[in-house]
Write an enzyme that holds these catalytic residues in place. Structure first.
Site, PDB file in Angstrom:
ATOM      1  CG  ASP A 134     -91.810 -14.541 -27.496  1.00 56.17           C
ATOM      2  OD1 ASP A 134     -90.985 -15.275 -28.083  1.00 56.17           O
ATOM      3  OD2 ASP A 134     -92.974 -14.372 -27.900  1.00 56.17           O
ATOM      4  CG  ASP A 171     -95.004 -18.953 -32.267  1.00 61.03           C
ATOM      5  OD1 ASP A 171     -95.139 -19.092 -31.044  1.00 61.03           O
ATOM      6  OD2 ASP A 171     -94.412 -17.984 -32.783  1.00 61.03           O
TER       7      ASP A 171
END
Length: 690
Positions: free
Chosen positions: A451, A513
């Site tokens: 990430d 997301d």
């Protein structure tokens, strides 16, 4: 292209393939007509391969230098041309691979003999693809420094014609939303990002097409940059609609000083030509990136169906809770369990712990190796989340090395999402990351979610982002080579670094997301125009959706995620028995159709940007199997039936759909009827040749 009588490298033609013949005489005749005006020779009135500014061209340049004489005037003249078999491999940058394909590369060397700057333009072509891969290499042949302030990888100049540009802006949870605009007279369009990574707000990809081009018809030219840093696709139109299109490193805040005998290499720009509209560009780039960009051993292999614990537990988990979730996942047919954020250092929220890559024993008393063994004993592989580029001020790492973060002297560095960015231009920082992450990956890890959760600020010098990006690639290169068995997935607050550079190291990326099924229809549709579905992480999540609160059916959530790299991101222990049965059915369905989803050609039949539904088709290479995925997120009481017309089938073949048979010509012309009689409805229609 052609070399003019003044040794300028002039652009002659780009378009549909011509016959193999010598075009020099024709090109020179056109040059005499176009480049010599009554007042003399001017490059501004002739198309060029790599233009400069200020000599006889006053348009935006492909490169810009500041030399020791105190000016930025430069004239590049052709000095050498070589053609070699194979592809070009730039040092430290991701690039297109040759693999089993036939490729040749042209190296055209130009030189400014006044300042002794050498620029080599590099063009790679394949027999199998309608693409040209372009980049440039600068070398200082002088005994004084030369500063490069702009270095685009490619430049393409096109004739007068009305054209549109298609590009892909967005934001967090709304990535790669497709936009289309007319290119007007005298307009300058910069499709760019200067936020540190390739970015949510603008993808490094654009299509220039004629005004009547659509998904299936018309001339379209795609420009895709294999790079994960600040980027620019710049389009300049003159008063006659002649276009100059350049792609490469964003010149904003870019500067690179070449000392004597030093060189600078630019990332590769892939230019793709199609007479079959946007879809033609899309399918060509999908094939190229699937087969000749992903270097991972997972590139064309079936990958495990995963469950990620993030939306099931967030930071609040124990070993027992994780193992319980893994057991239910195993019963559903899932193959990989992924432990997300919160397992390391003092990490109980996003204010602390980043950078401390050692296990939090109060949460995981068995450690990573112990937990991975417990997950393996359930029958699942084990994966883990990391964010190696970042550090929280509240961490052991920052307290020990506050100078390791990106900062400007005498200024307080900018916090974003409670974190700072480590300075990857420093070797000791890169070595720390490689060592600490390697220690974790050696403990039974089969998958990594990598990430990156904030933009880059406080860059201490011009050109820093380019240096940082090279440092980032160095870390990825070392770790992916050290752990070739591990499946790496990229992530940057969702799809904030979904670019071809990442696919070189990691064959898939978390698409967004935003896992809401209706929103994902648009996000995945826009993403698919350049990136294959095999590269898209796509998960089934809970409702009400954690990002926007929408409620959609469990089946639709599965169907929308099915064509991507399929997975789950919810607490399966809270699902109903009916939902678990649907999950089991969809896991089996995914395994049956995975090959056509990930290796077949993709046709977009209905756009969710233009209608209230999405229809995407996948056709196997042999045309014996096709799958149409249809989802409707909005309907009225009197919504008409939709006729979905598949493409790419064999006209004379007979295809079975359920208990019925149809010939390919009928299906492609009459279509499949979709009864759009309720919201959140989806269908997966499989056609198999008899």
């Amino acid at each position: 292209m052609t070399v003019g009588e003044h040794n300028d490298l002039l652009h002659y033609y780009y378009g549909k393939k011509l016959a193999d013949r010598e075009y020099k005489a024709i090109a020179m005749k056109d040059e005499n007509q176009c480049a010599f005006l009554p007042e003399g020779y001017t490059l501004e009135n002739y198309r060029q391969e790599y233009p400069s500014y200020g000599y006889s061209d006053l348009k935006s340049p492909a490169y810009d230098v500041f030399n020791s004489d105190g000016n930025n005037i430069s004239m590049l003249k052709v000095t050498d041309i070589k053609i070699k078999d194979g592809v070009y491999n730039p040092c430290g940058l991701p690039h297109i691979l040759q693999k089993d394909n036939t490729a040749q590369t042209s190296y055209i060397t130009l030189c400014d003999e006044v300042i002794n700057l050498e620029v080599t333009l590099i063009y790679t072509v394949f027999d199998e693809y309608d693409v040209i891969i372009r980049s440039a290499e600068f070398k200082n042949l002088s005994d004084k420094p030369i500063r490069i302030d702009r270095a685009y990888s490619s430049c393409l100049e096109l004739y007068t014609e009305k054209r549109d540009v298609i590009y892909f802006p967005g934001s967090w949870a709304r990535e790669r939303y497709m936009e289309r605009a007319e290119i007007r007279h005298g307009e300058k369009i910069d499709i760019s990002n200067a936020r540190g990574g390739s970015g949510h707000n603008m993808n490094p990809f654009a299509i220039v097409c004629n005004e009547n081009a659509n998904e299936n018809y018309g001339e379209a030219i795609g420009f895709s940059l294999i790079y994960s840093g600040n980027h620019s696709t710049y389009i300049e139109s003159d008063a006659d609609l002649n276009l100059r299109i350049m792609q490469g490193i964003n010149p904003q805040d870019f500067s690179y000083t070449l000392n004597p005998n030093e060189n600078l290499e630019t990332p590769q720009s892939v230019i793709c030509y199609s007479l079959n509209g946007i879809g033609g560009v899309s399918r060509e780039l999908n094939r190229l990136y699937r087969n000749n960009l992903c270097r991972s051993k997972w590139a064309n292999k079936d990958r495990p169906i995963l469950i990620n614990n993030w939306e099931a537990t967030y930071f609040d988990f124990t070993e027992d809770k994780l193992v319980s979730l893994a057991k239910t996942a195993k019963e559903t047919g899932i193959e990989l369990f992924v432990l997300d954020d919160g397992w390391f250092g003092s990490r109980n929220d996003d204010f602390q712990g980043l950078g401390d890559w050692f296990v939090n024993k109060s949460k995981l008393p068995s450690g990573i190796d112990g937990l991975s063994q417990k997950i393996n004993d359930v029958g699942l592989k084990f994966g883990i989340w990391i964010e190696p580029e970042m550090v929280n001020p509240n961490s052991d790492l920052f307290r020990a090395h506050p100078d390791w973060v990106i900062h400007v002297p005498n200024r307080q560095p900018t916090l974003s999402r409670n974190q700072l960015i480590l300075d990857l231009t420093r070797k000791e920082v890169r070595d720390y990351i490689v060592k600490s992450i390697s220690n974790i990956l050696s403990q039974g890890v089969s998958y990594v979610k990598w990430d990156m959760n904030r933009p880059m600020t406080d860059m201490p010098r011009p050109g820093y982002n380019y240096e940082y990006t090279l440092g980032y690639y160095d870390i990825l290169d070392r770790l992916t080579k050290a752990f070739p068995h591990i499946l790496f997935e990229g992530c940057a607050s969702g799809g904030g670094r979904f670019d071809p550079g990442m696919l070189y190291y990691m064959p898939q990326t978390w698409t967004s997301d935003d896992s809401d099924a209706a929103e994902r229809l648009r996000i995945q549709y826009g993403t698919s125009i350049v990136y294959p579905y095999s590269s898209m992480g796509a998960h089934v999540s809970a409702v009400p959706n954690h990002q926007i609160g929408r409620i959609t059916s469990f089946e639709m959530r599965c169907d929308v995620a099915l064509p991507g790299q399929f997975g789950f991101e919810l607490d399966l222990n809270k699902c109903t028995d009916h939902e678990l049965e649907i999950a089991k059915k969809k896991v089996r369905e995914y395994r049956e159709l995975q090959e056509v989803f990930h290796k077949g050609d993709c046709y977009r039949l209905k756009s969710p940007f233009e209608t209230d539904l999405s229809a995407v088709e996948f056709v196997s290479e042999d045309k014996k199997t096709a799958v149409v995925c249809i989802s409707s997120y909005k309907a009225t009481a009197y919504s008409p039936d939709e006729f979905i017309k598949p493409q790419g089938l064999c006209e004379n073949a007979t295809y079975r759909i359920g208990e019925n048979s149809y010939d390919g010509k009928y299906l492609m012309n009459y279509g499949i009827v979709f009864r759009n009689d309720r919201e959140n409805k989806s269908e997966i229609i499989v056609m198999r040749a008899e």
